[in-house]
Design a protein around this motif. Structure first.
Motif, PDB file in Angstrom:
ATOM      1  N   UNK A   1     -17.406  13.403  13.480  1.00 53.02           N
ATOM      2  CA  UNK A   1     -18.193  13.607  14.680  1.00 53.02           C
ATOM      3  C   UNK A   1     -17.533  12.817  15.796  1.00 53.02           C
ATOM      4  N   UNK A   2     -17.359  13.469  16.929  1.00 56.82           N
ATOM      5  CA  UNK A   2     -16.702  12.830  18.059  1.00 56.82           C
ATOM      6  C   UNK A   2     -17.453  13.230  19.323  1.00 56.82           C
ATOM      7  N   UNK A   3     -18.512  12.486  19.693  1.00 56.33           N
ATOM      8  CA  UNK A   3     -19.269  12.856  20.889  1.00 56.33           C
ATOM      9  C   UNK A   3     -18.370  12.901  22.125  1.00 56.33           C
ATOM     10  N   UNK A   4     -18.467  14.002  22.868  1.00 54.62           N
ATOM     11  CA  UNK A   4     -17.665  14.176  24.070  1.00 54.62           C
ATOM     12  C   UNK A   4     -18.525  14.752  25.172  1.00 54.62           C
ATOM     13  N   UNK A   5     -18.056  14.603  26.361  1.00 52.75           N
ATOM     14  CA  UNK A   5     -18.716  15.146  27.533  1.00 52.75           C
ATOM     15  C   UNK A   5     -18.327  16.615  27.679  1.00 52.75           C
ATOM     16  N   UNK A   6     -19.306  17.496  27.798  1.00 47.95           N
ATOM     17  CA  UNK A   6     -19.046  18.930  27.924  1.00 47.95           C
ATOM     18  C   UNK A   6     -18.163  19.225  29.132  1.00 47.95           C
TER      19      UNK A   6
END
Length: 152
Positions: free
Chosen positions: A7-12
């Motif tokens: 999982x790698x949270x990123x900004x859309x």
């Protein structure tokens, strides 16, 4: 054995910016962009209301020896003809989430291509007043001039 997915949270918006730069691309096996105006409006409304809009499955690969043949996001040639995925050391293949990413790309960069069931390109506008009222539930007042601005 290869690296496990993580999982790698990123900004859309950063993902969409990567599409504009030619770094985020689509595998050839992905279907074309098929969302219409209503689909895009509903998705943008969900984002603006802070709803969970799903996850994206991305695969980083070399543009010179990719795991799958790829193409740029639809509309990129119209808005940034200089973008070249081969200029990047790594490209990101969108395995899941192409319709959502392309819809935000379309709303922000307004490529001159028609959406599904339309003959002409479409521009999206955002109401400042609606955002203010949504944020402050009790805000009321007359609709002021200049409350609408284009997303692109």
């Amino acid at each position: 054995m290869g690296e496990s997915p993580k999982v790698n949270p990123e900004n859309l918006l950063e993902i969409v910016k990567g599409a504009y730069q030619g770094k985020v691309v689509l595998p050839e096996f992905q279907r074309s962009f098929v969302w219409g105006r209503e689909d895009i409006e509903e998705f943008l409304a969900s984002i603006l209301q802070g709803y969970f809009v799903g996850t994206f499955l991305m695969l980083d690969t070399s543009p010179d020896s990719p795991l799958f043949p790829f193409r740029p996001v639809e509309g990129l040639a119209q808005v940034n003809g200089q973008a070249n995925p081969k200029e990047h050391s790594t490209v990101r293949l969108v395995l899941d989430g192409q319709q959502r990413i392309t819809s935000v790309f379309y709303a922000l960069y307004a490529p001159a291509i028609p959406l599904r069931n339309s003959k002409h390109p479409y521009k999206f506008y955002l109401s400042k007043l609606a955002l203010i009222r949504r944020r402050h539930k009790y805000a009321r007042g007359p609709l002021e001039e200049g409350c609408w601005f284009p997303l692109s």
